[in-house]
Design a protein around this motif. Structure first.
Motif, PDB file in Angstrom:
ATOM      1  N   GLN A  97      21.988 -23.660  73.516  1.00 11.58           N
ATOM      2  CA  GLN A  97      22.389 -24.524  74.623  1.00 11.58           C
ATOM      3  C   GLN A  97      21.376 -24.248  75.731  1.00 11.58           C
ATOM      4  O   GLN A  97      20.312 -24.842  75.746  1.00 11.58           O
ATOM      5  CB  GLN A  97      23.840 -24.282  75.010  1.00 11.58           C
ATOM      6  CG  GLN A  97      24.769 -24.892  73.961  1.00 11.58           C
ATOM      7  CD  GLN A  97      26.227 -24.768  74.307  1.00 11.58           C
ATOM      8  OE1 GLN A  97      26.632 -24.856  75.449  1.00 11.58           O
ATOM      9  NE2 GLN A  97      27.031 -24.553  73.277  1.00 11.58           N
ATOM     10  N   GLY A  99      19.692 -21.540  75.969  1.00 10.96           N
ATOM     11  CA  GLY A  99      18.607 -20.910  75.231  1.00 10.96           C
ATOM     12  C   GLY A  99      18.241 -19.516  75.686  1.00 10.96           C
ATOM     13  O   GLY A  99      17.469 -18.822  75.020  1.00 10.96           O
ATOM     14  N   TYR A 100      18.792 -19.080  76.804  1.00 10.36           N
ATOM     15  CA  TYR A 100      18.336 -17.828  77.409  1.00 10.36           C
ATOM     16  C   TYR A 100      18.629 -16.607  76.538  1.00 10.36           C
ATOM     17  O   TYR A 100      17.828 -15.686  76.481  1.00 10.36           O
ATOM     18  CB  TYR A 100      18.973 -17.666  78.788  1.00 10.36           C
ATOM     19  CG  TYR A 100      18.341 -16.582  79.630  1.00 10.36           C
ATOM     20  CD1 TYR A 100      17.135 -16.826  80.293  1.00 10.36           C
ATOM     21  CD2 TYR A 100      18.923 -15.332  79.756  1.00 10.36           C
ATOM     22  CE1 TYR A 100      16.543 -15.846  81.062  1.00 10.36           C
ATOM     23  CE2 TYR A 100      18.340 -14.340  80.537  1.00 10.36           C
ATOM     24  CZ  TYR A 100      17.151 -14.596  81.186  1.00 10.36           C
ATOM     25  OH  TYR A 100      16.566 -13.629  81.952  1.00 10.36           O
ATOM     26  N   CYS A 101      19.768 -16.601  75.875  1.00  8.36           N
ATOM     27  CA  CYS A 101      20.146 -15.429  75.075  1.00  8.36           C
ATOM     28  C   CYS A 101      19.491 -15.423  73.704  1.00  8.36           C
ATOM     29  O   CYS A 101      19.598 -14.452  72.971  1.00  8.36           O
ATOM     30  CB  CYS A 101      21.658 -15.382  74.880  1.00  8.36           C
ATOM     31  SG  CYS A 101      22.228 -16.640  73.702  1.00  8.36           S
ATOM     32  N   GLN A 102      18.884 -16.570  73.331  1.00  8.03           N
ATOM     33  CA  GLN A 102      18.589 -16.781  71.911  1.00  8.03           C
ATOM     34  C   GLN A 102      17.480 -15.888  71.352  1.00  8.03           C
ATOM     35  O   GLN A 102      17.544 -15.510  70.184  1.00  8.03           O
ATOM     36  CB  GLN A 102      18.287 -18.254  71.645  1.00  8.03           C
ATOM     37  CG  GLN A 102      19.429 -19.213  72.005  1.00  8.03           C
ATOM     38  CD  GLN A 102      20.692 -19.030  71.175  1.00  8.03           C
ATOM     39  OE1 GLN A 102      20.669 -18.355  70.146  1.00  8.03           O
ATOM     40  NE2 GLN A 102      21.801 -19.609  71.634  1.00  8.03           N
ATOM     41  N   CYS A 133      26.497 -14.515  74.251  1.00  8.02           N
ATOM     42  CA  CYS A 133      26.005 -15.855  74.555  1.00  8.02           C
ATOM     43  C   CYS A 133      26.991 -16.480  75.533  1.00  8.02           C
ATOM     44  O   CYS A 133      28.102 -16.816  75.163  1.00  8.02           O
ATOM     45  CB  CYS A 133      25.884 -16.729  73.314  1.00  8.02           C
ATOM     46  SG  CYS A 133      25.398 -18.418  73.760  1.00  8.02           S
ATOM     47  N   ARG A 134      26.558 -16.594  76.771  1.00 13.43           N
ATOM     48  CA  ARG A 134      27.457 -17.118  77.801  1.00 13.43           C
ATOM     49  C   ARG A 134      27.785 -18.589  77.567  1.00 13.43           C
ATOM     50  O   ARG A 134      28.820 -19.083  77.991  1.00 13.43           O
ATOM     51  CB  ARG A 134      26.781 -16.901  79.171  1.00 13.43           C
ATOM     52  CG  ARG A 134      27.451 -17.538  80.348  1.00 13.43           C
ATOM     53  CD  ARG A 134      28.817 -16.951  80.608  1.00 13.43           C
ATOM     54  NE  ARG A 134      29.460 -17.607  81.729  1.00 13.43           N
ATOM     55  CZ  ARG A 134      30.133 -18.755  81.645  1.00 13.43           C
ATOM     56  NH1 ARG A 134      30.245 -19.362  80.483  1.00 13.43           N
ATOM     57  NH2 ARG A 134      30.686 -19.277  82.717  1.00 13.43           N
ATOM     58  N   THR A 137      27.523 -20.197  71.888  1.00 10.26           N
ATOM     59  CA  THR A 137      26.970 -20.778  70.661  1.00 10.26           C
ATOM     60  C   THR A 137      27.319 -19.915  69.443  1.00 10.26           C
ATOM     61  O   THR A 137      26.661 -19.999  68.408  1.00 10.26           O
ATOM     62  CB  THR A 137      25.435 -20.925  70.751  1.00 10.26           C
ATOM     63  OG1 THR A 137      24.856 -19.624  70.910  1.00 10.26           O
ATOM     64  CG2 THR A 137      25.015 -21.796  71.909  1.00 10.26           C
TER      65      THR A 137
ATOM     66  N   MET B 360      23.600 -16.451  82.037  1.00 10.39           N
ATOM     67  CA  MET B 360      22.891 -15.377  81.334  1.00 10.39           C
ATOM     68  C   MET B 360      21.593 -15.007  82.065  1.00 10.39           C
ATOM     69  O   MET B 360      21.189 -13.856  82.075  1.00 10.39           O
ATOM     70  CB  MET B 360      22.583 -15.860  79.918  1.00 10.39           C
ATOM     71  CG  MET B 360      22.652 -14.788  78.885  1.00 10.39           C
ATOM     72  SD  MET B 360      24.265 -14.061  78.821  1.00 10.39           S
ATOM     73  CE  MET B 360      23.805 -12.421  78.446  1.00 10.39           C
TER      74      MET B 360
HETATM   75  S1  FES Z   1      22.514 -20.321  74.816  1.00  7.48           S
HETATM   76 FE1  FES Z   1      22.952 -19.935  76.899  1.00  7.48          FE
HETATM   77  S2  FES Z   1      23.507 -17.849  76.875  1.00  7.48           S
HETATM   78 FE2  FES Z   1      23.293 -18.311  74.792  1.00  7.48          FE
END
Ligand code: FES
Ligand code: FES
Lengths: 151, 733
Positions: A97, A99-102, A133-134, A137, B360
């Motif tokens: 989503q 993408g930051y945690c990916q 993953c906030r 996902t 995040m």
């Molecule tokens: S895709 Fe947004 S925190 Fe995982």
């Protein structure tokens, strides 16, 4: 300040930093490898996950002085062309989503599959539990890990 | 086809007249961050022709589409360009997407919030594609000496059957730039859509999966300094004094100073809510060095207003529930009289704590302010309002301020409030240097702008046949009056009373994914189940009965009711069918439905057996958001909203002790993790061809009700207090 020679993505890299500096900030601030993310700084979210000799490791609490001769792999070094089976599965399932945690999720998943090529659902969940993953996902991540395991 | 006037910002169509060739060569900013193969580089056009502010066509037929709105993970960077590409009639594989900068002359509503990007962008995006297509057709008609009406388009190819002529868009692009912008354009019928309604993968997917720089925090520039702030440790405190000497000598530290991001004379926008006027800045060479100095710095704070604790908030909210609203928000019939003659009365109180947004990617922003210009780059949901504040704060006209948006590591409403960008600009202006401001997770979580804490009490009356004859809702929130008085069941009950109160506190609050709905929906839908049970009716049928009433014989002025009962009932019926509601699966199930942000959602949720809080096994979700642009991404949003709703209502809370947040990082603030996530989520859309509405928020609110109702079936106990993990039965004995 002290000088360290690190082995990152198969290349030797010299840095001159305080020995207490976490690998996360060495990568981001000093080596221009920004794929490894900052999320919490206390090994709770997994955004900063790298491989240390193949093991998924939180780089925010791994100080540069602890690395020694170990090999560090970051998301940028996971594959040449971005075609590691886990990366391919991530694209196929369209996981991200924000993408930051990916990057962190992918690094944890790829280390898991390296050690356990056919994990059960429970094993996937346990291995991935350190990666938040906030955006939520989680169901797609599990699907992608299973898809990568198959290939 | 539909003919529509091209009324979107006409200025979007004013082309750059300084270009002798009619073309426009742009810098490939995206090349810098994306490793391309030699073949890919060769396939790039030599020249681009800008047909309007939204798109340019390359001489080889490739098209660059600007995505106007901020991308926070809601996937507009893929879905908005899809709408343009649809009307342009180009093959999706030939599209390159770029994030547009803030430009209010061309784009309308460059804002991410309220799930409105698609709904409000729908018309202008379609027109942008359709007008460009028309200009290409006109250019071809002139070149071939045929009537424009006889020219057809498909996948970026223009064709004229009669003469046998055909050409790619690239061949006509240069000529198209000198075609008059049409007064009217034809839009496709939904039945002719070839891109809309198909699964398209995230345009940034590969960059995300390979760790390319995309986010604000990934910004690094030559000579850039890192800045951090120190804010008061408690709400109700302000800066008193500090001893900066001790940290000034620490390695890499350049400056430590007290500053005001918002001096009194700054003209504030709504997006500046939650600003902390006085802060301390620590500026240095690197993030780690600033973090070390931050830990070592000794700042003294003084109390300026009440230091509030959670117990205080809860007590005060509870008091408000005892108080009538002077003029009720809405009143139909006579609730008091109806309750007196009711044969059954149901009454319950629900509550929820403050929540932090916890994107995040923590708050951050890059700013480079010189006397000549200001460059701002970073994650912001409200670039337009940020620019307005900067005009006042920096004392610079808007033309000299360039605000650009990065992809955002989550928004959830937090980045509507761009105070961090104003802080970054203030620091940069003072130092006359490029600066990236970075919040630590602790800064981010304890800085404020929270989802308010809420309490609501419902009272319902049933007659002897189990008909709902009275509904009374009274709600209160911290700095937020919680109740949407015109939403369901308003209009479906003869005697209806809605009252609301706001408790003024100094803990700052703001919009958090599906504001208010994120609590009131779950509470209302849980209470609805209690009432259905008291009426001895199936909870789904009970709701449908009420919608029938609102459809056939609405109470009050139906125009006032903020929902369409037929569409509401539609999602309930769809989910009933998909989940086989009514058949005994041997598992605890709950149902819920809610309408917010212009979309309708109904869910059936099923729990596994066992555990303190049993895990969610299956969810069936029915959604009515009109036309679905990109089903693959739409489902991602819906899944995310569901997981978000279950996660926060089950595990998360932010509490206060004497003004100080008691949680400051993910060791104490609990977010849902992999092993707690629902196992299966099934999403079904209502197919009705209505203009599209958004999906960033609507699936979150109802799922909390579905969860509460399933938990009741599993445990025999109603869950009234969020987070549910703490809502334990009292110990007996
Ligand atoms: S895709 Fe947004 S925190 Fe995982
Ligand atoms: S940043 Fe290292 S685990 Fe969160």
């Amino acid at each position: 300040m002290a000088s360290f020679t690190l082995n990152i993505n198969g290349k030797k890299q010299e840095v001159d930093v305080d020995p207490s500096t976490p690998v996360l900030w060495v990568l981001r601030d000093h080596l221009n490898l920004v794929g490894t993310k900052f999320g919490c700084g206390i090994a709770q979210c997994g955004a900063c996950t790298v491989h240390l000799d193949g093991t998924a490791t939180r780089s925010c609490m791994l100080t540069v002085s602890m690395v020694g001769n170990s090999q560090i792999t970051t998301i940028e070094g996971l594959s040449e062309e971005g075609d590691h089976p886990v990366q391919k599965a991530w694209l196929e399932v369209d996981v991200p989503q924000c993408g930051y945690c990916q990057a962190g999720q992918i690094m944890t998943a790829s280390a898991l599959l390296e050690k356990n090529p056919n994990p059960t659902d429970e094993e996937i969940e346990m291995a991935m539990n350190g990666n938040i993953c906030r955006c939520g996902t989680y169901t797609r991540i599990k699907k992608a890990v299973k898809l990568a395991a198959k290939s | 086809m539909t003919l529509v006037k091209t009324k979107i910002g006409r200025r979007a169509f004013i082309r750059n007249t300084g270009l002798a060739s009619g073309g426009l060569v742009i810098g490939f900013s995206w090349l810098a961050s994306c490793k391309m193969t030699p073949e890919q580089v060769n396939s790039l056009p030599k020249e681009w022709f800008e047909l309007n502010g939204f798109l340019k066509v390359g001489d080889n037929g490739m098209v660059t589409i600007m995505s106007p709105n901020p991308e926070i993970g809601q996937n507009v960077k893929t879905s908005m360009p899809m709408i343009i590409a649809e009307e342009l009639d180009i093959a999706w594989k030939d599209v390159i997407v770029e994030q547009a900068p803030l430009n209010t002359d061309i784009f309308t509503r460059q804002l991410a919030g309220g799930s409105q990007s698609i709904r409000q962008g729908w018309e202008s995006l379609r027109m942008a594609g359709a007008t460009a297509k028309h200009m290409l057709k006109e250019a071809a008609a002139q070149a071939w000496g045929v009537s424009v009406d006889e020219i057809t388009t498909k996948d970026g190819v223009l064709a004229h059957e009669g003469s046998g002529n055909s050409a790619g868009y690239g061949e006509m692009a240069s000529a198209a730039t000198s075609i008059e912008v049409p007064e009217e354009v034809e839009l496709k019928d939904a039945g002719d859509f070839r891109i809309i309604g198909t699964d398209k993968k995230n345009v940034d997917g590969k960059k995300i999966a390979t760790g390319q720089p995309l986010f604000g925090l990934d910004t690094y520039r030559e000579g850039m300094l890192t800045a951090m702030i120190v804010h008061p440790p408690a709400f109700g405190m302000k800066f008193k004094s500090m001893n900066a000497e001790s940290v000034m000598s620490m390695p890499g530290i350049k400056e430590v100073f007290r500053f005001e991001a918002y001096p009194e004379d700054v003209e504030r926008q709504w997006s500046d809510g939650g600003a902390i006027p006085e802060l301390v800045a620590i500026v240095g060479n690197s993030t780690w060095e600033c973090m070390q100095a931050k830990k070592a710095l000794n700042v003294e704070w003084e109390e300026v207003s009440k230091l509030e604790s959670t117990s205080y908030h809860n007590d005060e909210l509870a008091k408000l529930l005892e108080k009538a609203q002077e003029v009720p928000a809405r009143q139909d019939g006579d609730v008091e009289a109806a309750l007196k003659k009711a044969s059954k009365i149901v009454e319950s109180t629900y509550s929820a704590p403050y929540l932090a947004h916890n994107t995040m990617e923590p708050m951050n922003f890059f700013a480079h302010v010189t006397p000549e210009k200001a460059e701002l780059l970073g994650p912001i949901q409200t670039p337009e309002f940020l620019e307005k504040t900067l005009v006042s704060r920096l004392g610079m006209p808007a033309e000299k301020i360039d605000v650009r948006m990065t992809r955002m590591g989550g928004g959830f409403g937090r980045r509507l409030y761009g105070t961090f960008a104003v802080e970054a600009a203030s620091i940069s202006q003072r130092l006359n240097a490029p600066v990236k401001l970075v919040y630590t997770r602790e800064d981010d979580m304890t800085q404020g702008t929270y989802r308010p804490s809420y309490k609501v009490r419902f009272k319902a009356g049933l007659d002897e046949k189990g008909n709902l004859i009275a509904w009374h809702v009274r709600g209160a929130g911290t700095n937020d009056a919680l109740i949407f008085e015109n939403r369901f069941p308003a209009g479906a009950v003869d005697n209806y009373l809605a009252e609301k109160h706001s408790l003024q506190t100094n803990v700052t609050t703001g919009a958090w994914r599906a504001p208010r709905s994120n609590f009131i929906a779950g509470a209302e839908q849980a209470f609805m189940d209690e009432v259905a049970e008291a009426a001895g009716k199936d909870p789904l049928d009970f709701r449908l009965e009420l919608f029938d009433r609102a459809i056939n014989d609405p109470v009050g002025d139906p125009e006032k009711n903020d929902y369409d009962p037929a569409r509401y009932a539609g999602v309930l019926k769809l989910v009933k069918e998909k989940a086989n509601w009514g058949t005994d699966t041997g598992k605890a199930r709950g149902i819920s439905a809610y309408y917010c942000h212009n979309s309708y959602v109904a869910q059936v949720l099923e729990l596994e057996d066992g555990g303190d809080i049993p895990r969610v096994e299956n969810i069936w979700c029915a959604v009515d958001c009109g036309i679905v642009i990109n089903p693959l991404a739409a489902k991602n949003q819906i899944e995310g909203g569901i997981i978000d709703g279950i996660g926060h209502s089950t595990y998360s809370a932010l509490t206060f002790e004497n003004g100080k947040p008691e949680q400051s990082n993910f060791d104490t603030y609990r977010l849902m993790r992999h092993s707690e996530a629902p196992k299966n989520i099934e999403v079904h859309f209502v197919d009705n061809g209505i203009d599209p509405t958004g999906l960033g928020e609507p699936s979150l609110p109802p799922v909390i009700g579905a969860l509460s109702n399933a938990l009741y079936k599993a445990t025999g106990r109603r869950y009234y207090e969020q987070p549910f993990i703490n809502d334990k039965p009292p110990l007996v004995g």
